[in-house]
Design a protein around this motif. Structure first.
Motif, PDB file in Angstrom:
ATOM      1  N   ASN A  48       0.840  -1.199   0.000  1.00  0.00           N
ATOM      2  CA  ASN A  48       0.000   0.000   0.000  1.00  0.00           C
ATOM      3  C   ASN A  48       0.880   1.255   0.000  1.00  0.00           C
ATOM      4  O   ASN A  48       0.827   2.064   0.929  1.00  0.00           O
ATOM      5  CB  ASN A  48      -0.904   0.008   1.240  1.00  0.00           C
ATOM      6  CG  ASN A  48      -1.744  -1.240   1.347  1.00  0.00           C
ATOM      7  OD1 ASN A  48      -2.755  -1.374   0.689  1.00  0.00           O
ATOM      8  ND2 ASN A  48      -1.300  -2.178   2.177  1.00  0.00           N
TER       9      ASN A  48
ATOM     10  N   TRP B  84      -0.053   4.834   0.986  1.00  0.00           N
ATOM     11  CA  TRP B  84      -0.361   5.139   2.380  1.00  0.00           C
ATOM     12  C   TRP B  84       0.771   5.847   3.108  1.00  0.00           C
ATOM     13  O   TRP B  84       0.603   6.286   4.245  1.00  0.00           O
ATOM     14  CB  TRP B  84      -0.714   3.854   3.121  1.00  0.00           C
ATOM     15  CG  TRP B  84      -2.152   3.509   3.025  1.00  0.00           C
ATOM     16  CD1 TRP B  84      -2.865   3.223   1.895  1.00  0.00           C
ATOM     17  CD2 TRP B  84      -3.073   3.422   4.099  1.00  0.00           C
ATOM     18  NE1 TRP B  84      -4.159   2.961   2.207  1.00  0.00           N
ATOM     19  CE2 TRP B  84      -4.320   3.067   3.570  1.00  0.00           C
ATOM     20  CE3 TRP B  84      -2.962   3.591   5.470  1.00  0.00           C
ATOM     21  CZ2 TRP B  84      -5.448   2.900   4.350  1.00  0.00           C
ATOM     22  CZ3 TRP B  84      -4.085   3.414   6.256  1.00  0.00           C
ATOM     23  CH2 TRP B  84      -5.310   3.079   5.691  1.00  0.00           C
TER      24      TRP B  84
ATOM     25  N   ASP C  87     -10.266   3.478   7.833  1.00  0.00           N
ATOM     26  CA  ASP C  87      -9.440   3.343   6.629  1.00  0.00           C
ATOM     27  C   ASP C  87      -8.932   1.918   6.466  1.00  0.00           C
ATOM     28  O   ASP C  87      -8.904   1.375   5.355  1.00  0.00           O
ATOM     29  CB  ASP C  87      -8.253   4.305   6.674  1.00  0.00           C
ATOM     30  CG  ASP C  87      -8.652   5.763   6.487  1.00  0.00           C
ATOM     31  OD1 ASP C  87      -9.761   6.006   5.962  1.00  0.00           O
ATOM     32  OD2 ASP C  87      -7.864   6.651   6.858  1.00  0.00           O
TER      33      ASP C  87
ATOM     34  N   LYS D 252     -11.519  -0.468   5.154  1.00  0.00           N
ATOM     35  CA  LYS D 252     -11.742  -0.297   3.721  1.00  0.00           C
ATOM     36  C   LYS D 252     -10.761  -1.108   2.902  1.00  0.00           C
ATOM     37  O   LYS D 252     -11.046  -1.489   1.776  1.00  0.00           O
ATOM     38  CB  LYS D 252     -11.628   1.192   3.335  1.00  0.00           C
ATOM     39  CG  LYS D 252     -12.759   2.034   3.839  1.00  0.00           C
ATOM     40  CD  LYS D 252     -12.547   3.490   3.463  1.00  0.00           C
ATOM     41  CE  LYS D 252     -13.589   4.384   4.086  1.00  0.00           C
ATOM     42  NZ  LYS D 252     -13.316   5.812   3.840  1.00  0.00           N
ATOM     43  N   LEU D 253      -9.570  -1.374   3.458  1.00  0.00           N
ATOM     44  CA  LEU D 253      -8.557  -2.152   2.759  1.00  0.00           C
ATOM     45  C   LEU D 253      -8.917  -3.633   2.682  1.00  0.00           C
ATOM     46  O   LEU D 253      -8.483  -4.335   1.786  1.00  0.00           O
ATOM     47  CB  LEU D 253      -7.201  -2.030   3.452  1.00  0.00           C
ATOM     48  CG  LEU D 253      -6.461  -0.729   3.274  1.00  0.00           C
ATOM     49  CD1 LEU D 253      -5.202  -0.730   4.128  1.00  0.00           C
ATOM     50  CD2 LEU D 253      -6.107  -0.507   1.818  1.00  0.00           C
ATOM     51  N   LYS D 254      -9.675  -4.114   3.636  1.00  0.00           N
ATOM     52  CA  LYS D 254      -9.987  -5.545   3.725  1.00  0.00           C
ATOM     53  C   LYS D 254     -11.012  -5.969   2.740  1.00  0.00           C
ATOM     54  O   LYS D 254     -11.730  -5.631   2.090  1.00  0.00           O
ATOM     55  CB  LYS D 254     -10.430  -5.914   5.127  1.00  0.00           C
ATOM     56  CG  LYS D 254      -9.309  -5.783   6.113  1.00  0.00           C
ATOM     57  CD  LYS D 254      -9.766  -6.182   7.479  1.00  0.00           C
ATOM     58  CE  LYS D 254      -8.601  -6.061   8.452  1.00  0.00           C
ATOM     59  NZ  LYS D 254      -8.935  -6.538   9.752  1.00  0.00           N
TER      60      LYS D 254
END
Length: 88
Positions: free
Chosen positions: A47, A50, A83, A86-88
């Protein structure tokens, strides 16, 4: 320098953080255990966008820590959790 910290340094160099921000973040991260750095490096590798968000959160937390502002601190944590979900 620990291998994982070097890996993070290389990842930060390819981010949009300027040199001073990279040094500041690396200085902070240098106090972490290698196992923590390994997880952080893996996350950042997957990521890369990030880097800015993580650094900005670090700066906010550092400022709030010195003022002991628990409400704002919790707000940052809640935002981070949202946040991450949301990545999962």
């Amino acid at each position: 320098m620990q291998l994982n910290l070097i890996k993070i340094q290389l990842l930060l160099e390819s981010s949009d953080l300027n040199n001073d921000e990279q040094k500041d973040f690396l200085n902070f991260l240098s106090g972490a255990y290698d196992e923590e750095l390994s997880e952080f490096a893996s996350f950042l590798e997957e990521n890369t966008s990030w880097a800015r968000k993580l650094y900005e959160n670090h700066k906010k937390k550092r400022g709030l820590w010195s003022r002991r502002n628990n409400k704002s601190w919790q707000s940052i944590i809640d935002e981070e959790l949202c946040d991450i979900k949301k990545l999962k």
